[in-house]
Write an enzyme that holds these catalytic residues in place. Structure first.
Site, PDB file in Angstrom:
ATOM      1  N   CYS A  96      39.509 104.477  77.133  1.00  0.00           N
ATOM      2  CA  CYS A  96      39.465 105.728  76.442  1.00  0.00           C
ATOM      3  C   CYS A  96      40.071 105.218  74.999  1.00  0.00           C
ATOM      4  O   CYS A  96      41.222 104.631  75.117  1.00  0.00           O
ATOM      5  CB  CYS A  96      40.144 106.669  77.006  1.00  0.00           C
ATOM      6  SG  CYS A  96      40.364 107.959  75.736  1.00  0.00           S
ATOM      7  N   GLU A 117      47.186 104.582  83.629  1.00  0.00           N
ATOM      8  CA  GLU A 117      47.316 104.376  82.251  1.00  0.00           C
ATOM      9  C   GLU A 117      48.569 103.885  81.742  1.00  0.00           C
ATOM     10  O   GLU A 117      48.873 103.208  81.159  1.00  0.00           O
ATOM     11  CB  GLU A 117      46.904 105.870  81.735  1.00  0.00           C
ATOM     12  CG  GLU A 117      47.327 106.009  80.155  1.00  0.00           C
ATOM     13  CD  GLU A 117      46.899 107.222  79.764  1.00  0.00           C
ATOM     14  OE1 GLU A 117      47.475 107.775  78.665  1.00  0.00           O
ATOM     15  OE2 GLU A 117      46.074 108.035  80.219  1.00  0.00           O
ATOM     16  N   THR A 140      48.189 110.131  77.947  1.00  0.00           N
ATOM     17  CA  THR A 140      47.419 110.958  77.039  1.00  0.00           C
ATOM     18  C   THR A 140      47.209 112.403  77.821  1.00  0.00           C
ATOM     19  O   THR A 140      46.933 113.396  76.976  1.00  0.00           O
ATOM     20  CB  THR A 140      46.046 110.224  76.888  1.00  0.00           C
ATOM     21  OG1 THR A 140      45.665 110.210  78.302  1.00  0.00           O
ATOM     22  CG2 THR A 140      46.075 109.157  76.188  1.00  0.00           C
ATOM     23  N   SER A 192      42.956 113.722  90.291  1.00  0.00           N
ATOM     24  CA  SER A 192      43.186 113.503  88.722  1.00  0.00           C
ATOM     25  C   SER A 192      44.377 114.214  88.044  1.00  0.00           C
ATOM     26  O   SER A 192      44.687 115.246  88.475  1.00  0.00           O
ATOM     27  CB  SER A 192      41.725 114.458  88.212  1.00  0.00           C
ATOM     28  OG  SER A 192      42.083 114.581  86.790  1.00  0.00           O
TER      29      SER A 192
END
Length: 685
Positions: free
Chosen positions: A122, A152, A196, A252
């Site tokens: 991303c 991440e 993020t 998620s």
């Protein structure tokens, strides 16, 4: 509409969030994968490094189309397997990857022309990598606000070579500062970024606090603007609704945060993966319903959930249909109709009967089903086999329990919750821990056992662990060492909080150097200097203690900031001079051992650690040339204590005094007594 089911006859207001479903970064990754699958050449293998997005339904769809998910440990073998008739293209997930992994991919592409990779990181994540790399310096440190083991976060940490910290909340940062001290903790300039998908409200609080206590910090706003909009909208919508439906994958991170945001506003919150799961969970009417979706949720799933909620008049039919079309792999809820100790019989509705054998309910062979269940109980079960002709289904309760427990494992990976389990097997590279019917792999490096240690010693023990990583196929990697480290940190924090000079400890000698011994006081080491081990001079601490000895020590001084403790071992009670003066006085006779000979006299040990001087004039009744003419080292003799200098701790001894006294006594005896003594002496000879 059936009153028994308690379903609403109509829907109230159903509002769909504007920002729902794939974000830009996820859309970019999924579009790339779709194009690759559509244009795949014969023999070409398409793989993703880890799950491309955190949505099981989407990943299952892509797996059905031949997309293979691989882990980092499989990269080298995958690259090597690429050949002309079976090339490999690998997609890097939207979360990004560590720099070390990227180096493997670049090297693999250079060395093997039949292997290539597409970077679907991303752009918002890539920007964080650039920020961290460009601000790296020896006098700086990195603070990341996010989930410790999230892919991440792992990628972000790999971009910084200095001191790094990960905080899941403002409280974690405060705890770290309290433990180390603000000035010490902030000694190096912090570079501050956020995952993020981090909580926006929490991030704002973190920024405000950091600006107050660490004025030189460099803070970068790195939360994805779509995430900000999504969380803000979810909060506003939840404040107006009495039911919030969050659509997305259970693994998620951003979906879980949406659910927590909605729940914080007081609305009942359901986290579902699709409309079918929603039908099974919803059992009462709600006036105002809001729908939000995670960034990894396909649009068709969101639309079906919205359609289901908008057509509530068909809801009972949907529920009944879900029972009528039973398939292997479905999860159903039935009502117990009959109980025996060998099986349960369930009414699944629409004329379908379900059976659950005892071995599919519990692993305890002594369990009595008649004592555990009764008619009318509701049971959720997994469909093993369906017979449409007979109208029966074979079910498993254990499978559902395992699946539910697996969701707890997945959730624990996000929250870093400490779980408990039993080590059931030592395998290659680590051990397996059984926790609530799920097996967790703990690598050897995460067991707490020293390198090359015996892992089989853990088998059969109950342990605490954290889940580090969730892998495809219901596989999880855990860490026992992480919990042990935190427990030691807590133990040390308590230790230092109660530290004071003079405090007495019973510890174990852990190691030794030429200048002292280190003692384990219970997770914290202190040092006893060689001069504190003995009242007399020693060449090595090994003369007094050995590794493994349990000794009693006391705190002489300590520095909590530097984590240093100076210990004492010798006490006044063990002071040789005090022992000597408590046992002897001037005029007493002592049995002493000659320890050294000098031209002017001999030194003799009275008690361990205290020597006295026998001057050459006090050794014999006649003049001698040197003490060695009469005495030798190691010889034991009796001597009279002539003088004690308490200030200088010196003792004067005399052998001659005893000889003179013996001679005087002999001369004072009557002549017949002397002759008798002489005769007895001759007889004895």
């Amino acid at each position: 509409m059936s009153d028994k089911l308690g379903m609403p006859s109509r829907a109230g207001s159903v509002t769909m969030a504007t920002h729902a479903g794939f974000c830009f970064g996820v859309r970019r990754a999924t579009d790339e994968l779709e194009q690759l699958v559509a244009g795949r050449a014969e023999g070409e293998r398409i793989c993703t490094l880890g799950e491309l997005i955190h949505n099981d339904i989407y990943n299952a769809r892509m797996a059905a189309r031949g997309v293979v998910t691989v882990c980092e440990e499989e990269l080298e073998a995958l690259i090597a397997s690429a050949r002309q008739d079976s090339p490999v293209v690998l997609l890097v997930r939207a979360h990004g990857i560590p720099r070390e992994t990227r180096a493997i991919l670049e090297r693999g592409h250079e060395q093997n022309p039949y292997f290539r990779y597409e970077d679907c990181t991303c752009p918002f994540v890539a920007r964080i990598h650039d920020i961290v790399l460009s601000h790296q310096a020896p006098e700086r440190q990195l603070w990341v606000f996010g989930t410790q083991n999230h892919p991440e976060v792992a990628g972000i940490l790999s971009c910084f070579e200095g001191e790094r910290h990960v905080f899941s909340s403002l409280q974690e940062l405060k705890d770290a500062m309290d433990a180390q001290g603000i000035s010490s903790f902030c000694k190096n300039q912090p570079i501050v970024v956020a995952q993020t998908t981090f909580f926006l409200a929490e991030w704002l609080k973190c920024q405000e606090f950091i600006k107050k206590v660490c004025t030189n910090a460099l803070i970068f706003d790195t939360i994805c603007n779509v995430t900000e909009l999504r969380q803000t909208e979810a909060k506003a919508l939840a404040s107006k609704c009495d039911l919030m439906i969050v659509v997305g994958g259970k693994q998620s991170s951003n979906t879980s945060k949406l659910a927590k945001t909605c729940h914080s506003q007081g609305a009942r919150t359901l986290l579902v993966e699709d409309a079918k799961e929603l039908v099974r969970q919803l059992s009462e009417p709600y006036k105002n319903v809001g729908i939000v979706a995670g960034a990894s949720t396909p649009s068709d799933i969101i639309e079906e959930v919205y359609k289901t909620m908008s057509e509530m008049e068909n809801f009972e039919t949907l529920l009944q249909d879900s029972f009528k079309t039973l398939n292997t792999g479905d999860v159903v809820t039935g009502v117990v109709e009959h109980v025996s100790d060998t099986e349960l019989q369930l009414d699944l509705g629409a004329g379908v009967t379900g059976y659950i054998k005892a071995e599919q309910i519990t692993d305890d062979p002594s369990a009595k089903l008649t004592a555990l269940y009764k008619k009318g109980d509701e049971i959720e079960a997994f469909v093993i086999r369906v017979s449409d002709i007979e109208g029966v289904a074979e079910l498993s309760k254990k499978r559902v329990d395992s699946d539910k427990n697996w969701q707890n494992i997945v959730a624990a990976a996000e929250t870093r919750e400490v779980l408990e389990g039993k080590v059931v097997e030592a395998v290659k590279g680590g051990v397996l821990v059984l926790s609530n019917a799920n097996r967790i792999f703990v690598p050897g490096s995460q067991t707490g056992v020293p390198k090359d240690g015996d892992l089989t010693a853990l088998v059969g023990t109950e342990v605490k662990f954290r889940v580090l990583e969730i892998k495809p196929g219901k596989k999880a990697v855990g860490s026992i060492r992480s919990v042990l480290r935190d427990e030691r940190a807590a133990q040390q924090a308590e230790f230092w909080a109660t530290m004071e000079e003079g405090k007495v400890f019973t510890g174990v000698v852990k190691s030794m150097t030429t200048y002292g011994a280190f003692v384990d006081l219970g997770g914290v080491d202190g040092m006893v200097h060689a001069t504190e081990l003995s009242w007399k001079h020693i060449k090595s601490p090994a003369e007094v203690v050995a590794i493994g000895d349990v000794i009693t020590v006391f705190v002489k001084s300590f520095d909590a900031e530097k984590k240093r403790i100076s210990l004492g071992y010798k006490t006044e009670a063990t002071n040789p001079w005090n022992i000597f003066t408590s046992q002897y006085a001037i005029g007493d006779v002592a049995t002493v051992k000659i320890v050294n000979l000098m031209p002017f006299g001999a030194f003799a040990e009275i008690v361990d650690g205290v020597d006295g001087l026998i001057h050459i004039s006090q050794i014999a009744q006649t003049r001698i040339a040197k003490p060695a003419d009469v005495l030798e080292v190691g010889q034991t003799v009796d001597a009279r204590i002539l003088d004690i200098d308490y200030d200088k701790q010196k003792v004067s001894l005399s052998i001659r005094a005893l000889l003179d006294e013996a001679q005087a006594e002999a001369e004072a005896m009557p002549e017949e007594v002397v002759e008798q003594a002489a005769e007895e002496a001759v007889v004895e000879e």
